[in-house]
Design a protein around this motif. Structure first.
Motif, short mmCIF file in Angstrom:
data_model
loop_
_atom_site.label_atom_id
_atom_site.label_comp_id
_atom_site.label_asym_id
_atom_site.label_seq_id
_atom_site.Cartn_x
_atom_site.Cartn_y
_atom_site.Cartn_z
N LEU A 22 0.83 -1.21 0.00
CA LEU A 22 0.00 0.00 0.00
C LEU A 22 0.86 1.26 0.00
CD1 LEU A 22 -2.80 1.30 0.17
CD2 LEU A 22 -2.66 1.09 2.67
N TRP A 23 1.95 1.23 0.77
CA TRP A 23 2.87 2.39 0.80
C TRP A 23 3.52 2.62 -0.57
CZ3 TRP A 23 4.00 6.51 3.46
CH2 TRP A 23 5.22 7.15 3.22
N LEU A 26 0.88 4.14 -2.94
CA LEU A 26 0.65 5.56 -2.66
C LEU A 26 1.81 6.41 -3.13
CD1 LEU A 26 -0.96 5.37 0.90
CD2 LEU A 26 -2.10 5.82 -1.27
N ILE A 29 1.55 6.73 -6.93
CA ILE A 29 0.48 7.67 -7.30
C ILE A 29 0.91 9.10 -7.03
CG2 ILE A 29 -1.86 8.39 -6.72
CD1 ILE A 29 -2.51 5.44 -6.19
N GLY A 30 1.57 9.34 -5.89
CA GLY A 30 2.03 10.69 -5.58
C GLY A 30 3.03 11.20 -6.60
#
Length: 207
Positions: A22-23, A26, A29-30
């Motif tokens: 998940l990290w 993210l 995506i960032g």
């Protein structure tokens, strides 16, 4: 001896791997949003809004104000200083010098009187200072025998042994169990987590 790390590997896989994935998602995506959305929007805002606005401010405000300051305000200020402020300042300085002459004489005589008074009072003040110093030394001796020596005796007799006993109790009840937990529990758990990460191909150590 090898069952402990194996028992800890499965919970580590269940908890750590989804959080790590998940990290990473993210972070990806960032980076994509920053590169393909925010950076083009910032460039567009700068080119369409900020750059023309800066040009308008320079043309409509900065350049006219600079011309007004150079062509009008600076010559006007020099003329006011030369023909108005400087004559007024010289006149005020002359009047002030005339008015201060009596005060200068008075200050001179007052200074001489204060010097004479100091020469007369200085022996008395020196004697008073020596008396205060003697009283201060005597008070220090009395306080040493009344306060410092009893406090030192109480410290050596009661307080320091109590503190040593508390330090020994702290070492026996807290430090030794904590060291045992670190060596026998935390280190094996950390080794199990690291082995789980290595088994998954995830190395937590950054280069």
């Amino acid at each position: 001896m090898n069952e402990g790390p194996g028992c800890l590997t499965v919970p580590a896989l269940i908890i750590v791997v989804p959080i790590r994935l998940l990290w990473e998602l993210l972070a990806l995506i960032g980076r994509a949003v920053g590169r393909y959305v925010l950076r083009p929007i910032g460039w567009l805002v700068y080119q369409v809004l900020l750059r023309p606005l800066g040009w308008l401010i320079r043309v409509l405000i900065v350049i006219p104000l600079r011309w007004v300051g150079t062509a009008i305000l600076a010559p006007l200020g020099r003329a006011i200083y030369r023909y108005l402020l400087r004559p007024i300042g010289r006149g005020l300085a002359w009047c002030l010098a005339i008015a201060l002459v009596p005060f200068a004489y008075a200050a001179h005589w007052i200074g001489r009187a204060m010097v004479a008074l100091w020469r007369a009072v200085r022996p008395v003040l020196a004697a008073v200072g020596r008396g205060i110093a003697y009283v201060w030394r005597l008070a220090g001796i009395v306080l040493f025998h009344i306060l410092v020596r009893p406090v030192r005796w109480v410290w050596r007799t009661f307080v320091r042994p109590v503190l040593r006993a508390l330090a020994w109790a702290w070492r026996v009840t807290v430090l030794t169990p904590a060291r045992w937990v670190r060596v026998n529990v935390l280190k094996p758990a950390g080794a199990a987590v690291r082995s789980a990460f290595r088994a998954l191909g995830l190395d937590t150590r950054r280069p």
